[in-house]
Write a protein that holds these residues in place. Structure first.
Motif, PDB file in Angstrom:
ATOM      1  N   TRP A  61      23.085  14.238 -47.876  1.00  0.00           N
ATOM      2  CA  TRP A  61      21.752  14.871 -47.572  1.00  0.00           C
ATOM      3  C   TRP A  61      22.155  16.638 -47.733  1.00  0.00           C
ATOM      4  O   TRP A  61      23.102  17.004 -47.442  1.00  0.00           O
TER       5      TRP A  61
ATOM      6  N   SER B 183      19.486  20.326 -48.138  1.00  0.00           N
ATOM      7  CA  SER B 183      18.291  21.238 -47.616  1.00  0.00           C
ATOM      8  C   SER B 183      17.461  20.411 -47.827  1.00  0.00           C
ATOM      9  O   SER B 183      16.324  20.829 -46.703  1.00  0.00           O
ATOM     10  N   ASN B 184      17.031  19.754 -48.706  1.00  0.00           N
ATOM     11  CA  ASN B 184      15.771  19.170 -49.167  1.00  0.00           C
ATOM     12  C   ASN B 184      15.554  17.738 -48.812  1.00  0.00           C
ATOM     13  O   ASN B 184      14.749  16.895 -49.319  1.00  0.00           O
ATOM     14  N   GLY B 185      16.540  17.138 -48.081  1.00  0.00           N
ATOM     15  CA  GLY B 185      16.689  15.557 -47.846  1.00  0.00           C
ATOM     16  C   GLY B 185      17.649  14.881 -48.545  1.00  0.00           C
ATOM     17  O   GLY B 185      18.725  15.513 -49.006  1.00  0.00           O
TER      18      GLY B 185
ATOM     19  N   ASP C  87      19.906  13.349 -51.043  1.00  0.00           N
ATOM     20  CA  ASP C  87      20.437  13.868 -52.580  1.00  0.00           C
ATOM     21  C   ASP C  87      21.483  12.994 -53.149  1.00  0.00           C
ATOM     22  O   ASP C  87      22.056  13.077 -54.198  1.00  0.00           O
TER      23      ASP C  87
ATOM     24  N   GLU D 265      19.226  16.136 -42.414  1.00  0.00           N
ATOM     25  CA  GLU D 265      19.552  17.414 -42.975  1.00  0.00           C
ATOM     26  C   GLU D 265      19.672  18.713 -41.784  1.00  0.00           C
ATOM     27  O   GLU D 265      20.150  19.736 -42.365  1.00  0.00           O
TER      28      GLU D 265
ATOM     29  N   SER E 294      17.743  24.982 -45.142  1.00  0.00           N
ATOM     30  CA  SER E 294      18.071  25.720 -46.406  1.00  0.00           C
ATOM     31  C   SER E 294      19.339  26.816 -45.820  1.00  0.00           C
ATOM     32  O   SER E 294      20.040  27.023 -46.710  1.00  0.00           O
TER      33      SER E 294
END
Length: 212
Positions: free
Chosen positions: A33, A35-37, A39, A112, A180
């Motif tokens: 994961w 910062s945006n979920g 990955d 996250e 983030s």
């Protein structure tokens, strides 16, 4: 043998849970994961093998280390601290395995945002027990200066323990910040609590060298 009961039980529970729900898992499961979920993904077979091989491998390594360390006699003086720290690592892997399994089954878990609390708790435990460690080549703050002088080792770990505990609290508080910022703070605090004791051990060495 009793000290191995809980970690072995956790590893078995994780393996059994994954095997039970394996047929219900999607072909690709999330394993990383940002910062945006999510990955990063792996096939469910690869994820099952990788996650459990890592957990079991680390546990076996932690068992072997006291037997091969040139200063293995010192482990008897901080065996409780060593065992609790090792157990904390296995608990961390267990929780990660279970959360990945639940997420793969469709449950909503904000991974996250959970890195901070998980890593922060580990730092708190390490900081609390680090000060009990005696000279060895695997556990604690091992520099050329701490390994050559017991006083430098003791003073460095006293400072390092406090820094890890403060760092753990700071990292845990990232739970209340946007995702983030979380990874940046974790990396910054980790680098700081690692670098400061290393520098401190060298300063202690230089001061003792000057006094000699």
């Amino acid at each position: 043998m009793k000290k191995h009961l809980l970690p072995i039980s956790l590893m078995m529970i994780s393996v059994i849970a994954w095997l039970i729900f394996y047929p219900s898992l999607p072909d690709q499961v999330p394993i990383h994961w940002g910062s945006n979920g999510v990955d990063g993904y792996q096939s469910k077979g690869t994820a099952f093998f990788t996650l459990h091989a890592l957990m079991i491998g680390i546990y076996l390594l932690l068992i072997v280390i006291p037997k091969i360390d040139p200063k293995k006699k010192n482990y008897q003086y901080f065996s409780k601290a060593y065992s609790i720290t090792n157990l904390s690592l296995i608990v961390l892997f267990f929780l990660i395995n279970m959360m990945i399994l639940l997420i793969s089954l469709g449950y909503e878990i904000p991974m996250e945002n959970l890195a901070g609390p998980l890593v922060g708790h580990l730092f708190l435990i390490m900081g609390n027990y680090m000060q009990q460690a005696k000279q060895n080549f695997f556990f604690g703050i091992r520099t050329p200066w701490t390994l050559t002088d017991e006083t430098i080792w003791r003073k460095t770990h006293r400072l390092g323990g406090k820094l890890f505990m403060v760092g753990g609290i700071i990292i845990m508080l990232t739970l209340f910040l946007p995702a983030s910022y979380e990874m940046f703070i974790i990396l910054f605090v980790t680098a700081l609590v690692a670098a400061v004791p290393i520098g401190y051990s060298y300063i202690l060495f230089r001061n003792m060298d000057k006094q000699a």
